[in-house]
Enzyme design. Structure first.
Site, PDB file in Angstrom:
ATOM      1  N   HIS A  35      55.318  50.250  46.757  1.00 28.09           N
ATOM      2  CA  HIS A  35      53.977  49.794  47.127  1.00 28.09           C
ATOM      3  C   HIS A  35      53.525  50.294  48.497  1.00 28.09           C
ATOM      4  O   HIS A  35      52.433  49.948  48.956  1.00 28.09           O
ATOM      5  CB  HIS A  35      53.906  48.265  47.110  1.00 28.09           C
ATOM      6  CG  HIS A  35      54.776  47.602  48.135  1.00 28.09           C
ATOM      7  ND1 HIS A  35      54.343  47.370  49.418  1.00 28.09           N
ATOM      8  CD2 HIS A  35      56.035  47.146  48.091  1.00 28.09           C
ATOM      9  CE1 HIS A  35      55.314  46.791  50.102  1.00 28.09           C
ATOM     10  NE2 HIS A  35      56.356  46.649  49.315  1.00 28.09           N
TER      11      HIS A  35
HETATM   12  N1  UDP Z   1      60.716  40.858  45.650  1.00 27.49           N
HETATM   13  C1  UDP Z   1      60.558  39.901  44.667  1.00 27.49           C
HETATM   14  N2  UDP Z   1      59.933  40.252  43.500  1.00 27.49           N
HETATM   15  C2  UDP Z   1      59.475  41.510  43.262  1.00 27.49           C
HETATM   16  C3  UDP Z   1      59.667  42.489  44.274  1.00 27.49           C
HETATM   17  C4  UDP Z   1      60.279  42.137  45.461  1.00 27.49           C
HETATM   18  O1  UDP Z   1      60.974  38.749  44.837  1.00 27.49           O
HETATM   19  O2  UDP Z   1      58.906  41.745  42.179  1.00 27.49           O
HETATM   20  C5  UDP Z   1      61.326  40.469  46.946  1.00 27.49           C
HETATM   21  C6  UDP Z   1      62.557  41.227  47.331  1.00 27.49           C
HETATM   22  O3  UDP Z   1      63.707  40.594  46.840  1.00 27.49           O
HETATM   23  C7  UDP Z   1      62.505  41.195  48.861  1.00 27.49           C
HETATM   24  C8  UDP Z   1      61.044  41.151  49.157  1.00 27.49           C
HETATM   25  O4  UDP Z   1      60.389  40.731  47.961  1.00 27.49           O
HETATM   26  O5  UDP Z   1      63.108  40.014  49.358  1.00 27.49           O
HETATM   27  C9  UDP Z   1      60.570  42.513  49.595  1.00 27.49           C
HETATM   28  O6  UDP Z   1      59.221  42.514  49.660  1.00 27.49           O
HETATM   29  P1  UDP Z   1      58.333  43.827  49.761  1.00 27.49           P
HETATM   30  O7  UDP Z   1      58.986  44.951  49.065  1.00 27.49           O
HETATM   31  O8  UDP Z   1      56.981  43.414  49.309  1.00 27.49           O
HETATM   32  O9  UDP Z   1      58.255  44.046  51.324  1.00 27.49           O
HETATM   33  P2  UDP Z   1      58.942  45.016  52.360  1.00 27.49           P
HETATM   34  O10 UDP Z   1      60.375  44.602  52.463  1.00 27.49           O
HETATM   35  O11 UDP Z   1      58.763  46.398  51.883  1.00 27.49           O
HETATM   36  O12 UDP Z   1      58.200  44.773  53.627  1.00 27.49           O
END
Ligand code: UDP
Length: 364
Positions: free
Chosen positions: A206
């Site tokens: 994303h």
């Molecule tokens: N996550 C979730 N469901 C999903 C995708 C991700 O629960 O369908 C969780 C994942 O386990 C992690 C967090 O969301 O703890 C990561 O979020 P994201 O990828 O949106 O953010 P980033 O880490 O890239 O800032």
């Protein structure tokens, strides 16, 4: 102490879940949710499943460009934090989102001390909004709660070492709680979905840099299609931003038609952990998921050319392939490193250390 925690999106709910319980045992926390993510799949399910207390204030400030969103957040947060009856002793912010930056800018302007959890992370790529958000926030904060020695070194280079406390990674606290539950339920849960443990890939994507431009989005779709196959399905819980871009740029049908690609709605944290712990590998551009894969002992293929979590690459559990299909296939063909995984991200007690550091720096 009176602490205002400002959160707004999925990874921040996970991180706040580690801190909120020990914090509320001794202090008065007011949880302000900006609503950067506000639907059930990206917000409410995290509060329910991770026992995060309901927000005291819930705004609905999602959508719009980064700048429009951040400025709306600033406008709405200012009166909430300035209210003399509610004025906090500290504003606590997490990670690197627009919510983090807005919370920090408002607190700085009001003269309220800022504590930043997951401080010191750097990709050294200023094209990423996340990188700009975290650099500015670190330079406004009075307490920098860092997850790794690498983060401490990054802050040393920027002259901020005096403000840093290495507390370990708060996501490890949550992972140590959720992954055992996920492992227990995995066999039955997967069988109901026609998946075999170790027989599928999990993917998330994303980042703006991967989905906003049509050429990059097409390359992302190429990588996902290359990795998936009838023998090794690829489960992709689709972030709403990615879903919208796929439709806008006419890539949706190509991805849906590919053999082995299974598009699903975003899942809650327990279901996500269940998929993760049983996957043969993870393809992701998420920061948090790179770490969670390491903690679960699952190989990670990162769909970027930089990472903040460089340790996972150094120990051989993570490979940066950007959007190159052949590089992704090569990475997935490599054996996973043998031997114990070093404890790169703390011992699962980071939340308690955050509270201790807040007390030491601001109480009294
Ligand atoms: N996550 C979730 N469901 C999903 C995708 C991700 O629960 O369908 C969780 C994942 O386990 C992690 C967090 O969301 O703890 C990561 O979020 P994201 O990828 O949106 O953010 P980033 O880490 O890239 O800032």
């Amino acid at each position: 102490m009176r602490i205002a925690t400002v959160v707004g999106n999925r990874p921040q709910f996970v991180k706040a879940a580690a801190v909120s319980r020990p914090l509320r045992a001794r202090h008065d926390e007011r949880l302000i949710h900006t609503g950067q993510h506000h639907d059930d799949a990206l917000s409410a399910v995290f509060f329910r499943e991770l026992d995060l207390p309901a927000p005291d204030v819930e705004l609905a400030l999602g959508g719009g460009t980064n700048l429009a969103q951040t400025s709306r957040m600033i406008a709405e947060l200012e009166p909430l934090l300035a209210d003399p009856a509610q004025r906090p002793d500290v504003v606590l912010v997490y990670g690197d989102t627009n919510t983090t930056l807005a919370g920090a800018l408002v607190a700085a302007d009001l003269g309220i001390p800022i504590a930043h959890v997951e401080a010191g992370m750097r990709s050294f790529d200023r094209r990423m909004p996340e990188e700009r958000n975290r650099v500015v926030t670190d330079h406004l904060a009075q307490l920098l709660l860092v997850p790794t020695p690498t983060a401490t070194r990054n802050l040393e280079r920027e002259g901020l070492a005096d403000l840093a406390v290495d507390v370990g990674d708060v996501m490890t606290d949550v992972t140590l709680h959720v992954h055992p539950r996920a492992r227990e339920r995995a066999a039955g849960w997967l069988a109901e979905r026609d998946l075999v443990p170790g027989g599928f890939l999990l993917a998330t994507a994303h980042r703006a840099g991967n989905v906003d431009e049509p050429e990059r989005l097409a390359a992302l779709v190429d990588v996902l299609i290359a990795a998936a196959g009838p023998e090794r399905p690829l489960v992709l819980p689709l972030h709403p931003r990615t879903a919208a871009r796929l439709r806008e740029h006419g890539e949706d049908a190509r991805l849906r038609a590919a053999p082995g690609v299974r598009l699903v709605e975003p899942v809650g944290p327990l279901d996500f952990a269940t998929l993760l712990v049983a996957a043969d590998g993870v393809l992701t551009d998420s920061g948090g998921v790179q770490k969670e894969a390491y903690l679960a002992g699952v190989r990670c293929v990162t769909l970027r050319d930089t990472t903040e979590w460089t340790e996972t690459v150094q120990v051989g559990w993570n490979r940066l392939v950007d959007l190159n299909p052949q590089a992704a296939l090569d990475a997935l063909a490599q054996p996973v490193p043998s031997g114990e995984r070093p404890p790169l991200f703390g011992d699962g007690r980071a939340g308690e250390r955050v509270v201790a550091a807040l007390e030491q720096r601001f109480a009294g």
